[in-house]
Write a protein that holds these residues in place. Structure first.
Motif, PDB file in Angstrom:
ATOM      1  N   ASP A 115       0.815  -1.221   0.000  1.00  0.00           N
ATOM      2  CA  ASP A 115       0.000   0.000   0.000  1.00  0.00           C
ATOM      3  C   ASP A 115       0.848   1.271   0.000  1.00  0.00           C
ATOM      4  OD1 ASP A 115      -2.426  -1.353  -0.021  1.00  0.00           O
ATOM      5  OD2 ASP A 115      -2.458  -1.544   2.163  1.00  0.00           O
ATOM      6  N   VAL A 116       2.158   1.124   0.172  1.00  0.00           N
ATOM      7  CA  VAL A 116       3.073   2.262   0.107  1.00  0.00           C
ATOM      8  C   VAL A 116       4.104   1.982  -0.983  1.00  0.00           C
ATOM      9  CG1 VAL A 116       4.766   3.672   1.349  1.00  0.00           C
ATOM     10  CG2 VAL A 116       2.757   2.796   2.558  1.00  0.00           C
ATOM     11  N   LEU A 117       4.333   2.962  -1.831  1.00  0.00           N
ATOM     12  CA  LEU A 117       5.225   2.813  -2.971  1.00  0.00           C
ATOM     13  C   LEU A 117       6.444   3.716  -2.803  1.00  0.00           C
ATOM     14  CD1 LEU A 117       2.495   3.106  -5.776  1.00  0.00           C
ATOM     15  CD2 LEU A 117       3.257   1.024  -4.594  1.00  0.00           C
ATOM     16  N   TYR A 138       8.742   8.560   6.827  1.00  0.00           N
ATOM     17  CA  TYR A 138       7.436   8.567   6.159  1.00  0.00           C
ATOM     18  C   TYR A 138       6.332   8.167   7.136  1.00  0.00           C
ATOM     19  CZ  TYR A 138       3.569   7.323   3.138  1.00  0.00           C
ATOM     20  OH  TYR A 138       2.336   7.245   2.564  1.00  0.00           O
ATOM     21  N   CYS A 139       6.625   7.206   7.992  1.00  0.00           N
ATOM     22  CA  CYS A 139       5.661   6.762   9.000  1.00  0.00           C
ATOM     23  C   CYS A 139       5.259   7.914   9.914  1.00  0.00           C
ATOM     24  CB  CYS A 139       6.267   5.620   9.808  1.00  0.00           C
ATOM     25  SG  CYS A 139       5.322   5.110  11.249  1.00  0.00           S
ATOM     26  N   ILE A 140       6.232   8.723  10.309  1.00  0.00           N
ATOM     27  CA  ILE A 140       5.974   9.847  11.200  1.00  0.00           C
ATOM     28  C   ILE A 140       5.275  10.987  10.467  1.00  0.00           C
ATOM     29  CG2 ILE A 140       7.120  11.659  12.568  1.00  0.00           C
ATOM     30  CD1 ILE A 140       9.245   9.551  13.239  1.00  0.00           C
ATOM     31  N   GLY A 141       5.538  11.085   9.156  1.00  0.00           N
ATOM     32  CA  GLY A 141       5.090  12.254   8.395  1.00  0.00           C
ATOM     33  C   GLY A 141       3.599  12.427   8.267  1.00  0.00           C
ATOM     34  N   GLY A 142       2.830  11.370   8.318  1.00  0.00           N
ATOM     35  CA  GLY A 142       1.393  11.559   8.152  1.00  0.00           C
ATOM     36  C   GLY A 142       0.626  10.257   8.083  1.00  0.00           C
ATOM     37  N   GLY A 145      -1.576  10.753   3.618  1.00  0.00           N
ATOM     38  CA  GLY A 145      -1.810  11.936   2.795  1.00  0.00           C
ATOM     39  C   GLY A 145      -0.542  12.696   2.495  1.00  0.00           C
ATOM     40  N   VAL A 146       0.605  12.034   2.640  1.00  0.00           N
ATOM     41  CA  VAL A 146       1.904  12.683   2.456  1.00  0.00           C
ATOM     42  C   VAL A 146       2.654  12.036   1.297  1.00  0.00           C
ATOM     43  CG1 VAL A 146       4.201  12.958   3.471  1.00  0.00           C
ATOM     44  CG2 VAL A 146       2.171  13.463   4.829  1.00  0.00           C
ATOM     45  N   ALA A 147       3.234  12.865   0.459  1.00  0.00           N
ATOM     46  CA  ALA A 147       4.205  12.414  -0.540  1.00  0.00           C
ATOM     47  C   ALA A 147       5.562  12.929  -0.074  1.00  0.00           C
ATOM     48  CB  ALA A 147       3.867  12.967  -1.923  1.00  0.00           C
ATOM     49  N   MET A 148       6.500  12.029   0.153  1.00  0.00           N
ATOM     50  CA  MET A 148       7.795  12.398   0.724  1.00  0.00           C
ATOM     51  C   MET A 148       8.913  12.133  -0.267  1.00  0.00           C
ATOM     52  SD  MET A 148       9.508  11.047   4.272  1.00  0.00           S
ATOM     53  CE  MET A 148      10.740   9.931   3.608  1.00  0.00           C
ATOM     54  N   SER A 149       9.877  13.035  -0.276  1.00  0.00           N
ATOM     55  CA  SER A 149      11.011  12.896  -1.179  1.00  0.00           C
ATOM     56  C   SER A 149      12.292  13.206  -0.418  1.00  0.00           C
ATOM     57  CB  SER A 149      10.848  13.865  -2.363  1.00  0.00           C
ATOM     58  OG  SER A 149      11.759  13.581  -3.392  1.00  0.00           O
ATOM     59  N   GLN A 189      14.706  11.912  -7.866  1.00  0.00           N
ATOM     60  CA  GLN A 189      15.421  10.664  -7.581  1.00  0.00           C
ATOM     61  C   GLN A 189      14.679   9.741  -6.637  1.00  0.00           C
ATOM     62  OE1 GLN A 189      16.712  13.776  -7.153  1.00  0.00           O
ATOM     63  NE2 GLN A 189      18.839  13.885  -7.822  1.00  0.00           N
ATOM     64  N   SER A 190      13.783  10.283  -5.812  1.00  0.00           N
ATOM     65  CA  SER A 190      13.095   9.429  -4.844  1.00  0.00           C
ATOM     66  C   SER A 190      11.708   9.975  -4.545  1.00  0.00           C
ATOM     67  CB  SER A 190      13.900   9.331  -3.535  1.00  0.00           C
ATOM     68  OG  SER A 190      13.872  10.566  -2.836  1.00  0.00           O
ATOM     69  N   LEU A 191      10.784   9.068  -4.333  1.00  0.00           N
ATOM     70  CA  LEU A 191       9.407   9.426  -3.971  1.00  0.00           C
ATOM     71  C   LEU A 191       8.808   8.268  -3.196  1.00  0.00           C
ATOM     72  CD1 LEU A 191       6.627  10.877  -4.138  1.00  0.00           C
ATOM     73  CD2 LEU A 191       6.321   9.782  -6.370  1.00  0.00           C
ATOM     74  N   ILE A 192       8.269   8.565  -2.022  1.00  0.00           N
ATOM     75  CA  ILE A 192       7.537   7.553  -1.257  1.00  0.00           C
ATOM     76  C   ILE A 192       6.141   8.102  -1.001  1.00  0.00           C
ATOM     77  CG2 ILE A 192       8.553   8.359   0.930  1.00  0.00           C
ATOM     78  CD1 ILE A 192       8.267   5.436   1.938  1.00  0.00           C
ATOM     79  N   VAL A 193       5.140   7.318  -1.355  1.00  0.00           N
ATOM     80  CA  VAL A 193       3.762   7.804  -1.331  1.00  0.00           C
ATOM     81  C   VAL A 193       2.822   6.612  -1.159  1.00  0.00           C
ATOM     82  CG1 VAL A 193       3.588   7.658  -3.864  1.00  0.00           C
ATOM     83  CG2 VAL A 193       2.087   9.220  -2.611  1.00  0.00           C
ATOM     84  N   SER A 194       1.692   6.847  -0.516  1.00  0.00           N
ATOM     85  CA  SER A 194       0.696   5.789  -0.383  1.00  0.00           C
ATOM     86  C   SER A 194       0.045   5.538  -1.737  1.00  0.00           C
ATOM     87  CB  SER A 194      -0.374   6.174   0.641  1.00  0.00           C
ATOM     88  OG  SER A 194      -1.185   7.225   0.145  1.00  0.00           O
ATOM     89  N   ARG A 195      -0.414   4.328  -1.923  1.00  0.00           N
ATOM     90  CA  ARG A 195      -1.090   4.011  -3.186  1.00  0.00           C
ATOM     91  C   ARG A 195      -2.346   4.868  -3.357  1.00  0.00           C
ATOM     92  NH1 ARG A 195      -0.831  -0.146  -6.652  1.00  0.00           N
ATOM     93  NH2 ARG A 195       0.481  -1.398  -5.250  1.00  0.00           N
TER      94      ARG A 195
END
Length: 357
Positions: A115-117, A138-142, A145-149, A189-195
């Motif tokens: 569920d997280v990409l 990323y876990c702490i970030g939200g 509803g967060v896209a983290m780079s 170069q990097s992106l972590i986001v929920s599906r």
């Protein structure tokens, strides 16, 4: 000369408005994080994949799966990925209106089960426990509803790579939200986001033709109700962008840097121009001034060099020497930026990894 010295001095606070501090996600702690599918678009990356996949293997935390999307490689990318335990997805032929990277990321997202990409360029690699630090941040970030780079820490090994200094700095200033102007965007170069957020923002299908898909995705995610967060990669995520020589560096920065400047926002773009112009003016004034004015401009020049060193050490292992002799990478930046702008205005193509962009 007084007005000229004042103009140069004002460039120093302008620089700090653009970049004050780059936060690291290294110290973040989370009691547990969701399963993450790691997606790596790869075109002729047999030389880079062992470093990235090996760094993942050494981490205590592990992704739920590692998907390497083989984007029509002509080398041993697929076999190298399989040898390191990754699932290899052979890309379908590139459709019209897509860039290779966006098409590969889109296919990887469709294949992923978590569920997280986490999308990651193949030339990056994790520092010790780097994957765990990113997952925790990323876990702490939200709440999804967060896209983290994460902006990878630029590893410089050869003298010509020092010429990337201003390109890396302007990228951090324009997209990271690390200064007092503008909000965070995303880095390519990097992106972590929920599906869920990925799909709500249209995913890579919504930016299929964008070379700088990260900036476009930022806007799509925000319109979908999400928010963007950026961190620096020092001690967490590294990259060596152009290991294959000076020509690769030139083509890499030429392919889209004019587009990136235009997408930075008017305030950041104008302030960046002012900062760069002040540094250039200070250097030229040393040779034009006389007496105590030459000393004055020399002192301002040293302050700019120290400011650059403070900035540079946050984004990579750039040397103090290149900061002291900053006119060399600065004039190189001006030249390559002009080349990128020329190609954009006159619709000239750039060849990158065997494809015409």
């Amino acid at each position: 000369m007084a007005w000229l010295a004042t103009f140069c001095l004002l460039g120093l606070p302008a620089g700090f408005l653009l970049l004050w501090h780059i936060p690291s996600c290294r110290s973040k702690i989370c009691s547990g994080h969701e399963a993450i599918s790691l997606i790596i678009p790869a075109r002729n990356e047999e030389g880079n994949l062992p470093g990235l996949l090996g760094s993942i293997r050494e981490s205590a935390a592990q992704p739920a799966e590692i998907i390497v999307v083989d984007d029509a490689s002509t080398d041993a990318t697929a076999s190298v990925a399989e040898a390191h335990g990754a699932v290899v997805l052979r890309s379908h032929p590139l459709p019209a209106g897509w860039t290779g990277k966006n098409w590969a990321c889109f296919q990887g997202a469709q294949q992923a089960s978590a569920d997280v990409l986490l999308f990651l360029d193949a030339d990056a690699w994790f520092s010790h426990q780097g994957f765990e630090h990113i997952a925790n941040a990323y876990c702490i970030g939200g709440d999804g509803g967060v896209a983290m780079s994460v902006l990878p820490y630029h590893v410089v090994k050869k003298p010509y790579e020092e010429l990337s200094l201003f390109f890396n700095l302007l990228m951090a200033m324009g997209a990271g939200g690390f200064g007092w102007l503008g909000g965070p965007r995303l880095f390519g170069q990097s992106l972590i986001v929920s599906r869920d957020l990925y799909n709500a923002g249209g995913g890579h299908e919504s930016v299929s033709k964008n070379i700088l898909e990260n900036l476009a995705l930022s806007s799509h995610f925000e319109r979908a109700g999400g928010r963007c967060i950026c961190y620096g990669g020092r001690g967490v995520l590294n990259v060596r962008m152009f290991p294959n020589g000076f020509a690769q560096l030139c083509e890499g920065w030429t392919k889209a840097f004019a587009d990136g400047a235009a997408a930075s926002g008017a305030a950041i773009l104008c302030l960046s121009i002012f900062w760069l112009t002040a540094m250039c003016t200070c250097f030229l004034a040393i040779w034009l001034a006389h007496g105590h004015w030459r000393i004055t401009f020399g002192l301002i020049y040293i302050l700019f060099a120290l400011q650059l060193l403070y900035f540079a050490r946050q984004i990579g292992n750039f040397s103090a020497v290149v900061c002291l002799f900053y006119p060399l990478p600065l004039f190189f930046y001006f030249g390559l930026f002009a080349r990128s702008l020329y190609r954009k205005l006159f619709h000239r193509s750039v060849n990158w990894r065997g494809r015409t962009l």
